[in-house]
Design a protein around this motif. Structure first.
Motif, short mmCIF file in Angstrom:
data_model
loop_
_atom_site.label_atom_id
_atom_site.label_comp_id
_atom_site.label_asym_id
_atom_site.label_seq_id
_atom_site.Cartn_x
_atom_site.Cartn_y
_atom_site.Cartn_z
N VAL A 44 0.84 -1.20 0.00
CA VAL A 44 0.00 0.00 0.00
C VAL A 44 0.88 1.26 0.00
N GLN A 45 1.92 1.24 0.82
CA GLN A 45 2.84 2.38 0.87
C GLN A 45 3.58 2.55 -0.46
N ASP A 46 4.02 1.42 -1.04
CA ASP A 46 4.71 1.48 -2.34
C ASP A 46 3.80 2.07 -3.42
N ILE A 47 2.55 1.64 -3.44
CA ILE A 47 1.60 2.15 -4.44
C ILE A 47 1.43 3.66 -4.25
N SER A 48 1.36 4.10 -3.00
CA SER A 48 1.24 5.55 -2.74
C SER A 48 2.46 6.30 -3.26
N LEU A 49 3.64 5.73 -3.07
CA LEU A 49 4.87 6.36 -3.58
C LEU A 49 4.87 6.42 -5.11
N LEU A 50 4.41 5.34 -5.74
CA LEU A 50 4.35 5.32 -7.21
C LEU A 50 3.32 6.35 -7.72
N LYS A 51 2.19 6.46 -7.04
CA LYS A 51 1.19 7.46 -7.42
C LYS A 51 1.75 8.87 -7.26
N ALA A 52 2.55 9.07 -6.22
CA ALA A 52 3.17 10.40 -6.00
C ALA A 52 4.13 10.75 -7.13
N LYS A 53 4.63 9.74 -7.83
CA LYS A 53 5.49 9.97 -9.00
C LYS A 53 4.67 10.03 -10.28
N ASN A 54 3.36 10.24 -10.12
CA ASN A 54 2.43 10.38 -11.24
C ASN A 54 2.23 9.12 -12.07
N GLU A 55 2.45 7.96 -11.48
CA GLU A 55 2.13 6.72 -12.17
C GLU A 55 0.61 6.53 -12.09
N PRO A 56 -0.04 6.24 -13.23
CA PRO A 56 -1.51 6.16 -13.24
C PRO A 56 -2.02 4.81 -12.71
N ILE A 57 -1.88 4.62 -11.42
CA ILE A 57 -2.33 3.37 -10.78
C ILE A 57 -3.63 3.67 -10.05
N MET A 58 -4.61 2.79 -10.24
CA MET A 58 -5.90 2.97 -9.57
C MET A 58 -6.21 1.73 -8.73
N ALA A 59 -6.69 1.97 -7.52
CA ALA A 59 -7.14 0.89 -6.65
C ALA A 59 -8.60 0.63 -6.97
N THR A 60 -8.92 -0.63 -7.29
CA THR A 60 -10.30 -1.02 -7.56
C THR A 60 -10.70 -2.08 -6.55
N SER A 61 -11.96 -2.48 -6.58
CA SER A 61 -12.41 -3.52 -5.66
C SER A 61 -11.77 -4.87 -5.97
N GLN A 62 -11.21 -5.04 -7.18
CA GLN A 62 -10.55 -6.30 -7.55
C GLN A 62 -9.04 -6.25 -7.38
N GLY A 63 -8.48 -5.08 -7.11
CA GLY A 63 -7.04 -4.94 -6.96
C GLY A 63 -6.54 -3.69 -7.67
N TYR A 64 -5.24 -3.61 -7.82
CA TYR A 64 -4.62 -2.44 -8.46
C TYR A 64 -4.55 -2.64 -9.97
N VAL A 65 -4.80 -1.56 -10.70
CA VAL A 65 -4.65 -1.59 -12.16
C VAL A 65 -3.83 -0.38 -12.60
N TYR A 66 -3.09 -0.60 -13.66
CA TYR A 66 -2.31 0.48 -14.27
C TYR A 66 -3.13 0.99 -15.44
N MET A 67 -3.46 2.26 -15.42
CA MET A 67 -4.28 2.86 -16.47
C MET A 67 -3.37 3.18 -17.65
N LYS A 68 -3.31 2.26 -18.59
CA LYS A 68 -2.39 2.34 -19.72
C LYS A 68 -2.72 3.50 -20.65
N PRO A 69 -1.86 4.52 -20.71
CA PRO A 69 -2.15 5.67 -21.56
C PRO A 69 -1.73 5.46 -23.02
N TYR A 70 -0.91 4.47 -23.29
CA TYR A 70 -0.41 4.29 -24.65
C TYR A 70 -0.65 2.85 -25.08
#
Length: 178
Positions: A44-70
């Motif tokens: 959870v802390q790592d995901i927060s750090l990655l989000k702080a670096k503007n990585e498009p990670i979203m927490a969903t009810s099924q888990g974490y997903v990377y919102m692929k921009p390309y």
């Protein structure tokens, strides 16, 4: 009994990012913790750090997903207003996913708190079943129960035709507010 070595710091975050970018399904915190031999709280802390670096990670009810921009096909989005009793939530979500639509979120306008928004991220009946099961297991309330059944969804599909067909089916079921 041998204990696996923990993956540390930046190396672990790089692995998490790589896994999230390459998977086509959500990854749970528990699964990521198991892969790196750390606690779920560390993930959870790592995901927060990655989000702080503007990585498009979203927490969903099924888990974490990377919102692929390309490299992703262009998706069409539509926000709809829906109304139904809580017992019809599964039916509503089934209608939408059966037309090839992803239900990204649910939103309500609360009289005290203002806009409340929660990720749903379901695209298949299996994901709907898992979402409903989690609601029941945790004895959680649907956001729509705070507004007597009225709520908004952001829908996503690869064509306007799929969105139109899904909305027509919701209208026929008496769940779409126009």
């Amino acid at each position: 009994m041998t204990q696996e070595k923990k993956v540390l710091g930046e190396e672990r975050r790089n692995l998490l990012l790589n896994w999230l970018q390459t998977e086509n399904k959500p990854l749970t915190g528990g699964e990521l913790a198991s892969r790196t031999n750390v606690s779920r709280q560390v993930i959870v802390q790592d995901i927060s750090l990655l989000k702080a670096k503007n990585e498009p990670i979203m927490a969903t009810s099924q888990g974490y997903v990377y919102m692929k921009p390309y490299g992703q096909p262009i998706k069409k989005e539509r926000i709809i207003v829906s109304y139904h009793e809580p017992y019809r939530t599964k039916e509503e979500l089934y209608i939408l996913v059966d037309y090839g639509v992803t239900v990204k979120d649910v939103r309500i306008e609360h009289p005290v708190y203002g806009d409340l928004n929660a990720s749903v991220m379901v695209s298949t009946r299996a994901e709907v079943d898992a979402f409903i099961r989690k609601i029941k297991q945790t004895n959680a309330s649907y956001l729509s129960q705070l507004t007597d059944g009225t709520h908004l969804h952001t829908l996503e599909a690869d064509s306007e035709e799929k969105l139109d067909a899904a909305c027509a089916a919701l209208m026929e079921a008496g769940m779409l507010v126009e």
